[in-house]
Design a protein around this motif. Structure first.
Motif, PDB file in Angstrom:
ATOM      1  N   SER A 295      55.762 116.734  26.119  1.00 24.16           N
ATOM      2  CA  SER A 295      55.223 114.969  25.145  1.00 24.16           C
ATOM      3  C   SER A 295      54.412 114.247  25.611  1.00 24.16           C
ATOM      4  CB  SER A 295      56.681 113.881  25.117  1.00 24.16           C
ATOM      5  OG  SER A 295      58.030 114.524  24.367  1.00 24.16           O
ATOM      6  N   ALA A 296      54.201 114.440  27.112  1.00 18.91           N
ATOM      7  CA  ALA A 296      53.575 113.423  28.146  1.00 18.91           C
ATOM      8  C   ALA A 296      51.940 114.160  27.710  1.00 18.91           C
ATOM      9  CB  ALA A 296      54.208 112.678  29.047  1.00 18.91           C
ATOM     10  N   THR A 297      51.878 115.324  28.174  1.00 20.26           N
ATOM     11  CA  THR A 297      50.714 116.005  27.981  1.00 20.26           C
ATOM     12  C   THR A 297      50.141 116.390  26.918  1.00 20.26           C
ATOM     13  OG1 THR A 297      51.700 118.111  28.659  1.00 20.26           O
ATOM     14  CG2 THR A 297      51.523 117.008  29.852  1.00 20.26           C
ATOM     15  N   ALA A 298      50.337 116.205  25.987  1.00 18.85           N
ATOM     16  CA  ALA A 298      50.217 116.540  24.548  1.00 18.85           C
ATOM     17  C   ALA A 298      49.300 115.936  23.804  1.00 18.85           C
ATOM     18  CB  ALA A 298      51.594 116.409  22.857  1.00 18.85           C
ATOM     19  N   PRO A 299      48.337 116.322  23.535  1.00 19.46           N
ATOM     20  CA  PRO A 299      46.724 115.593  22.612  1.00 19.46           C
ATOM     21  C   PRO A 299      47.998 114.112  21.554  1.00 19.46           C
ATOM     22  CG  PRO A 299      46.821 117.680  22.530  1.00 19.46           C
ATOM     23  CD  PRO A 299      48.424 117.791  22.929  1.00 19.46           C
ATOM     24  N   THR A 300      47.144 113.026  21.577  1.00 10.72           N
ATOM     25  CA  THR A 300      47.337 112.501  20.314  1.00 10.72           C
ATOM     26  C   THR A 300      46.381 113.592  19.196  1.00 10.72           C
ATOM     27  OG1 THR A 300      45.407 111.129  21.294  1.00 10.72           O
ATOM     28  CG2 THR A 300      47.560 110.679  22.113  1.00 10.72           C
ATOM     29  N   ALA A 301      46.966 113.306  17.863  1.00  9.98           N
ATOM     30  CA  ALA A 301      46.443 113.286  16.611  1.00  9.98           C
ATOM     31  C   ALA A 301      45.528 112.636  16.664  1.00  9.98           C
ATOM     32  CB  ALA A 301      47.496 113.384  15.901  1.00  9.98           C
ATOM     33  N   GLU A 302      44.279 113.190  15.932  1.00  5.90           N
ATOM     34  CA  GLU A 302      43.186 112.498  15.497  1.00  5.90           C
ATOM     35  C   GLU A 302      42.632 112.426  13.827  1.00  5.90           C
ATOM     36  OE1 GLU A 302      39.767 112.056  18.061  1.00  5.90           O
ATOM     37  OE2 GLU A 302      40.305 112.084  19.574  1.00  5.90           O
ATOM     38  N   VAL A 303      43.235 111.503  13.097  1.00  7.05           N
ATOM     39  CA  VAL A 303      42.879 111.759  11.511  1.00  7.05           C
ATOM     40  C   VAL A 303      40.993 111.662  10.976  1.00  7.05           C
ATOM     41  CG1 VAL A 303      43.130 111.545   9.355  1.00  7.05           C
ATOM     42  CG2 VAL A 303      44.851 111.834  10.851  1.00  7.05           C
ATOM     43  N   ASP A 304      40.432 112.240  11.093  1.00  3.26           N
ATOM     44  CA  ASP A 304      39.064 112.039  10.056  1.00  3.26           C
ATOM     45  C   ASP A 304      38.991 111.911   8.797  1.00  3.26           C
ATOM     46  OD1 ASP A 304      36.322 111.759  10.569  1.00  3.26           O
ATOM     47  OD2 ASP A 304      35.533 114.190  10.643  1.00  3.26           O
ATOM     48  N   ALA A 305      39.150 110.676   8.343  1.00  2.67           N
ATOM     49  CA  ALA A 305      39.036 110.358   7.420  1.00  2.67           C
ATOM     50  C   ALA A 305      38.902 108.660   6.343  1.00  2.67           C
ATOM     51  CB  ALA A 305      40.933 111.038   6.255  1.00  2.67           C
ATOM     52  N   ARG A 306      38.708 109.285   5.488  1.00  2.73           N
ATOM     53  CA  ARG A 306      38.340 107.159   4.622  1.00  2.73           C
ATOM     54  C   ARG A 306      39.809 106.898   4.933  1.00  2.73           C
ATOM     55  NH1 ARG A 306      34.902 109.773   1.222  1.00  2.73           N
ATOM     56  NH2 ARG A 306      32.182 109.505   2.403  1.00  2.73           N
ATOM     57  N   PRO A 307      39.852 105.755   5.452  1.00  4.55           N
ATOM     58  CA  PRO A 307      41.327 104.818   4.958  1.00  4.55           C
ATOM     59  C   PRO A 307      41.560 104.309   3.402  1.00  4.55           C
ATOM     60  CG  PRO A 307      39.649 103.471   6.418  1.00  4.55           C
ATOM     61  CD  PRO A 307      38.723 104.772   5.820  1.00  4.55           C
ATOM     62  N   ALA A 308      42.522 104.760   2.704  1.00  3.39           N
ATOM     63  CA  ALA A 308      42.957 104.476   1.484  1.00  3.39           C
ATOM     64  C   ALA A 308      42.073 103.318   0.894  1.00  3.39           C
ATOM     65  CB  ALA A 308      44.241 104.722   1.209  1.00  3.39           C
TER      66      ALA A 308
END
Length: 83
Positions: free
Chosen positions: A64-77
């Motif tokens: 958990s400490a080394t896992a990359p954080t998820a990123e979302v590339d989308a327009r906000p709702a």
């Protein structure tokens, strides 16, 4: 890919192998009518299960400490495409 301590992974596998063998021995002792030996082996198994749980928790924390954080590339709702 998440990197975790390979020695810790090896330790977990070793514990699992030891648990399988002791469980087999305990079952054999029960089958052969040796309740004292079975109880002794089951007590050892309890300790191994607790140690395996501890190792698994450490592996999870490490991952958990080394896992990359998820990123979302989308327009906000609610944002119009015409902007």
């Amino acid at each position: 890919m998440v990197e975790v301590d390979p020695q810790l992974q090896d330790h977990a596998v070793g514990l699992e192998m030891e648990i399988v063998e002791l469980a087999r021995q305990a079952d054999d002792a029960a089958h052969d009518g040796w309740p004292e030996r079975e109880a002794e082996l089951r007590a050892q198994l309890d300790k191994l299960y607790a140690e395996l749980a501890s190792v698994a928790e450490r592996l999870t924390d490490e991952a958990s400490a080394t896992a990359p954080t998820a990123e979302v590339d989308a327009r906000p709702a609610g944002v119009s495409i015409e902007e």
